[in-house]
Design a protein around this motif. Structure first.
Motif, short mmCIF file in Angstrom:
data_model
loop_
_atom_site.label_atom_id
_atom_site.label_comp_id
_atom_site.label_asym_id
_atom_site.label_seq_id
_atom_site.Cartn_x
_atom_site.Cartn_y
_atom_site.Cartn_z
N THR A 13 0.72 -1.27 -0.28
CA THR A 13 -0.26 -0.13 0.24
C THR A 13 1.20 1.43 0.23
OG1 THR A 13 -1.92 -0.53 0.97
CG2 THR A 13 -2.05 1.02 0.69
N GLY A 54 1.51 -0.49 -4.92
CA GLY A 54 -0.09 -1.07 -4.47
C GLY A 54 -0.10 -2.50 -4.70
N HIS A 56 0.70 -6.57 -3.75
CA HIS A 56 1.09 -7.12 -2.81
C HIS A 56 1.93 -8.51 -2.75
CE1 HIS A 56 -1.66 -3.92 -1.10
NE2 HIS A 56 -2.36 -4.71 -1.90
N ASN A 126 -7.81 -2.34 0.87
CA ASN A 126 -6.37 -1.78 -0.28
C ASN A 126 -5.66 -2.64 -0.44
OD1 ASN A 126 -6.24 1.06 0.44
ND2 ASN A 126 -4.79 0.25 2.95
N ASN A 235 -4.16 -2.93 -6.18
CA ASN A 235 -4.12 -3.26 -4.90
C ASN A 235 -5.50 -4.85 -4.97
OD1 ASN A 235 -6.39 -1.52 -4.76
ND2 ASN A 235 -6.03 -0.13 -3.75
#
Lengths: 244, 244
Positions: A13, A54, A56, A126, A235
């Protein structure tokens, strides 16, 4: 000298992606700072993938060469001590000299999470892309079939990267739905730039009825980026695992 | 004048709990500011529950009396416009004059998420409690049985609240595990102060082998807070639903 392999989890994020940048905070930059503190050396971290801002990771892999006397398995704790709470080393181990996180990779798995509901999403916002229109999950599942196998995925690549070939093999592309959460899993021998996000963007168009499921084969064959769906936001994407 | 009921989702990470405070940011305070902007009135929001700092909600209920001409169903959008991204109105509707979010409640459901692994948790860390020692899920499931039904839960109450009776009825307490994620669901006609967190704290002690599953009945009967497990940290807890 030894070659150490790390498995890394991060919440992307607040990062401008993986790759080091001069004026922005990135995961690689943050990791190398921690590595330098742990080893008292200037260490380069070689990542398996250059995740975008953004995005992960639960299973990003990287390797680095060090002359530090810290046993490889101990690097996990030694590095974690210097990392912020949104990046963590999950495993550290010594690997062969020839191991290269990027070039040795044989395949990767990503997941993408969509929350499909009208009401604003707060919890987990997120880590998902919200779609307010109702998605037809059966059509999306039907569309998945066209992607699996070896194809030229030129239609599913954003501009801005140079690769030798746009042919990739998708081993698995599946969708599961639980309540308002749709989770897409995809495994391939490699991915083009933004490929997962454009595939998911296309599946969402199918779910909305804007692209027919059985037209997806034509989109792939066309090699035409304009025919595929949009590159959906970053995200919802998680790099789950890298295979060697 | 009309009585409007709201269902609210929030990420409690950055809030000092639900209840308004003079010098701290709370969910109720944030909501009332948004309500005042939406209605041009000074409105009091009556919440179903006073969640602690760090506790989240998918289904917090509140009601307020207003003379605003905004149709009740439109309040969702009207209030959301003035809320930060970690609080959202999921539904708004007009209810009878006698409806009171707290006193009309007939029951509540909470969930609690434990991540059970040694490696640091990054993704979802604000929505779980991490336990590094391996938990015996079968013992924990066995222990659940003792809680279900009507009992005096005095042993599972933190100090600092005054209630007429500490007798509550738990309708359901179940545990599911998927990979390293353990999710506990509990539904009761009401909960004492910190009751869910102390029940989960006790279940974790059972999972660690520090309390035997079949001793849990004795703990309940003892009415002795000292015999139960610790009050586990807030941020694994989500208020899922309030029943009327």
């Amino acid at each position: 000298m030894k070659n150490v392999k790390l498995i890394i989890e991060y919440d992307g994020t607040n990062y401008c992606g993986w790759q080091k940048q001069k004026n922005n905070i990135t995961v690689q930059g943050t990791l190398e700072k921690a590595l330098n503190k742990a080893t008292n050396e200037r260490v380069d971290a070689i990542g398996s993938s250059r995740t975008d801002a953004g995005v992960h990771a639960r299973g990003m892999v990287c390797n680095f060469i060090t002359s530090s006397s810290i046993p490889a398995e101990r690097f996990r704790e030694a590095i974690n001590r210097h990392l912020p709470s949104d990046v963590a080393i999950i495993k550290s181990e010594e690997v062969e000299e020839s191991f290269h996180a990027r070039y040795s990779s044989k395949g990767k798995s990503y997941s993408y999470t969509i929350i499909n509901r009208y009401e604003n999403v707060v919890i987990g916002k997120n880590f998902c892309c919200q779609v307010r229109e109702n998605l037809d999950i059966d059509s999306m599942k039907m569309a998945c079939k066209y992607f699996v196998g070896q194809h030229d995925f030129q239609a599913f690549q954003s501009k801005g990267s140079s690769v030798k070939t746009t042919i990739r093999t998708i081993d698995e592309l599946c969708i599961e739905k639980e309540k308002d959460t749709i989770k897409i899993h995809v495994t391939a021998d490699g991915f083009l730039y933004n490929m997962v996000r454009i595939i998911v963007g296309t599946l969402i168009q199918v779910g909305k009825g804007k692209i027919k499921a059985d037209y997806v084969g034509n989109i792939i064959e066309s090699l035409d980026r304009m025919k595929a769906g949009p590159c959906i936001k970053a995200n919802g994407l998680v790099l789950e695992k890298v295979y060697y």
